[in-house]
Motif scaffolding. Sequence first.
Motif, short mmCIF file in Angstrom:
data_model
loop_
_atom_site.label_atom_id
_atom_site.label_comp_id
_atom_site.label_asym_id
_atom_site.label_seq_id
_atom_site.Cartn_x
_atom_site.Cartn_y
_atom_site.Cartn_z
N VAL A 271 0.82 -1.26 0.17
CA VAL A 271 0.15 0.44 0.11
C VAL A 271 0.49 1.08 -0.19
O VAL A 271 0.50 2.25 -1.00
CB VAL A 271 -0.89 0.33 1.33
CG1 VAL A 271 -1.59 1.70 1.51
CG2 VAL A 271 -2.07 -1.32 1.03
N LEU A 272 1.70 1.42 1.01
CA LEU A 272 2.84 2.68 0.67
C LEU A 272 3.53 3.02 -0.51
O LEU A 272 3.31 3.96 -1.32
CB LEU A 272 4.35 2.11 1.68
CG LEU A 272 4.24 2.41 3.24
CD1 LEU A 272 5.13 2.13 3.82
CD2 LEU A 272 2.71 3.79 3.26
N PHE A 273 3.99 1.45 -1.08
CA PHE A 273 4.37 1.60 -2.73
C PHE A 273 3.49 2.10 -3.27
O PHE A 273 3.79 2.96 -4.73
CB PHE A 273 5.15 0.15 -3.37
CG PHE A 273 6.22 0.16 -1.88
CD1 PHE A 273 6.99 1.19 -1.85
CD2 PHE A 273 6.67 -1.43 -1.99
CE1 PHE A 273 8.46 0.25 -0.86
CE2 PHE A 273 7.73 -1.74 -1.82
CZ PHE A 273 8.40 -0.81 -0.71
N HIS B 230 12.27 2.63 -15.47
CA HIS B 230 13.21 4.14 -15.69
C HIS B 230 11.93 5.40 -14.41
O HIS B 230 12.00 6.25 -15.33
CB HIS B 230 13.04 4.07 -17.11
CG HIS B 230 15.31 3.47 -17.70
ND1 HIS B 230 15.90 3.51 -17.18
CD2 HIS B 230 14.75 2.51 -18.49
CE1 HIS B 230 16.44 2.84 -17.64
NE2 HIS B 230 16.39 1.80 -18.40
N VAL B 231 10.80 4.88 -14.62
CA VAL B 231 10.27 5.73 -13.97
C VAL B 231 9.66 5.46 -13.12
O VAL B 231 9.40 6.05 -12.13
CB VAL B 231 8.77 6.01 -15.47
CG1 VAL B 231 7.51 6.56 -14.88
CG2 VAL B 231 9.87 6.30 -17.02
N ILE C 268 9.33 6.40 -6.84
CA ILE C 268 8.76 6.17 -5.51
C ILE C 268 10.20 6.11 -4.64
O ILE C 268 9.88 5.21 -3.37
CB ILE C 268 8.60 4.67 -5.29
CG1 ILE C 268 9.13 3.62 -6.18
CG2 ILE C 268 6.79 4.87 -6.09
CD1 ILE C 268 8.51 2.19 -5.44
N ARG C 269 11.47 6.40 -5.48
CA ARG C 269 12.52 6.23 -4.10
C ARG C 269 12.56 6.93 -3.31
O ARG C 269 13.09 5.86 -2.47
CB ARG C 269 13.45 6.78 -5.26
CG ARG C 269 14.61 6.59 -4.87
CD ARG C 269 16.35 6.83 -5.31
NE ARG C 269 17.09 7.25 -5.28
CZ ARG C 269 18.70 7.11 -5.79
NH1 ARG C 269 18.98 7.24 -6.94
NH2 ARG C 269 20.00 7.36 -4.39
N MET D 130 11.87 2.55 3.28
CA MET D 130 11.23 1.42 3.56
C MET D 130 12.39 0.40 4.35
O MET D 130 12.50 -0.09 5.14
CB MET D 130 9.90 1.12 2.81
CG MET D 130 9.18 1.79 3.02
SD MET D 130 8.08 2.22 5.30
CE MET D 130 8.06 0.57 5.57
N LEU D 131 12.92 0.32 3.38
CA LEU D 131 14.57 0.15 3.72
C LEU D 131 15.25 -0.18 5.05
O LEU D 131 16.19 -0.58 5.12
CB LEU D 131 15.85 -0.06 2.21
CG LEU D 131 15.57 -0.86 0.73
CD1 LEU D 131 15.98 -0.21 -0.33
CD2 LEU D 131 15.10 -1.87 0.56
#
Lengths: 308, 281
Positions: free
Chosen positions: A190-192, A220-221, A226-227, A233-234
């Motif tokens: 859900v976060l992503f 690439h997009v 979402i980086r 989250m990592l």
Amino acid sequence: MGTLIKKDLSSPTRPKITKQFFYRKVIPVLFVLPILLIHMTVVLGPSISSIYFSLTEWNGIGPAKFIGLANFQKITTDRQYIHAFQNNLIWLLFFLTIPIAMALIAASLIAPLKKGGLFFRAILFIPYILPSVITASIWKDLLHIDIGLGGVAARLGMPFLNIAYFGRTDTALLAAAFVDNWHWWGFLMVLFLTAMQSVPQELYDAAKIDGANRWNEFIHVTLPGIRPTLVFMLLMTGIWSFLAFDYVWITTQGGPAGASELLSILVFKNAFQRFNAGYAAAIGLTMSFFAGIIIGIFQILRKRGWEI
Amino acid sequence: MMRFLFPRRTSSLVPNYIIVLLLVIFAIGPLVILVFNSLKTPADAGRNLIGFPREIILSNYPRAWVVGQFGKTLPNTLILVAGTVVATLILSGMAAYSIAKLNLPGSGILTMYMLISSSLPIQLFLVPLFFLWRKLGLVNNLLGLIIIYVATNAPFSIFLLRSYMIQIPSDFEDAARVDGAGEWDVFQRVVVPLAWPAFLTVGLVVGLSVWNEYLLATVFLTKQELFTVVTSYYNFSTAYGGRDWGLTSAGAVMMIFPLVVLFLLMQRRFIEGLTQGGLKG
């Protein structure tokens, strides 16, 4: 703006500086004070005092005897500790890969859906709201030897899958991680998904014009888009992996024969079952230290110019 | 495989639906099976924990209610949930109001303190806290545990309430102040009614986390008559799990049914609150 109006209001009616001081400075503090005092009593005070207790031999009841760094020396040779630390590393590796991959795949498949997107989001989120004891008990049944999923696999010609997952030293830890992940990955998804939905559509249109297929679009997009969420989250996964407790405790209590022991389980056993509260505090402190190292690594990467 | 997952130049979303449906089965299949198992006779469950019940019985439910002592544990859990939610909304609400609206001196330091402390592991302060609480007579005491929950939920609650209150224009408060209202009245009569969606979200998220909480409840409530639904279910499922599956499954269904219904009714608010809470650590 707010302060200007307040000043105009209070100066004619309350000319005394002490009264003004009371309204401007004391009242705001009074509003914060109750929760701050509670929080400091529960979290800050005990956190700081655990630094002292980690330097003592203490059964938790009588007086604590100062023994310097002996607890930390003991840690370096404690087989159980080293084994638990290795298990925490396995846990870290598991949660940095499998849930992240599942959540990324699911979110990128749901993001373009015009119908049912909200429905899938809600359904896949359900496991996250369940109590850990229930999740664990459901999967203990499902993974039961012979009458659980293993039995089904055996009937389908895969008898090697019909094993007691929580009862074997080679599978107990991964089984607990699997159960934890069942409850966790939907939350991550859900976060992503939320992050992906805020990636501008024009970027996808532009990529299509350049002839990108879906895989190219994803690399690439979507991923660059979402980086910040992904990296955050990592980071959180890294921290939480050294603190994990519930699922292992509930499914295996660290067993069989210590095979699935984590650092948090050692803290619990030492503090409340073996009455080594001083040693437990020392282990707890090292857990915070490892979590701190993860934060440190991210800070260094950020200073090196990573956009995190 | 790659062409199947990412077909070139087609807008077909059929593969998406297929894979997502498989994931849906993974997510809620176990819950469906749980309901099936709760309707099975012990002999039926003992043969097969995966399929449909051969014969549907409902008697597992009343049995689980009694054996699982839900009548005794549910009041404990409800007291913990209600006490924590009410205290959190008042105390964290006051703090959020002060930070958002009253130019609290040192609010930057307070925010830093909350951020750092919310990423501290429970295991760091658990041991000394337990022995401090025992000295104060707060072990085996519902109020003692409520105080701990209020503290551990404070950072998230304050952040969420503050970020909502900041968006409320100050005009209403200033009008009330002109009418001679004190800051407490402004908070209670003006800000709380305007910020109620944030209070509701925080109440739901905090209530859920208290309902589900295991580690602190099992450490701080060791007397049987104070067990919560969750800690008592753990003992119940270790005692009966592995032989009376219908019973433990029925107990589990009773525990999660209200949660799932409440979640589905207010899923937008839950998801918003929980994901913001997750991002704040």
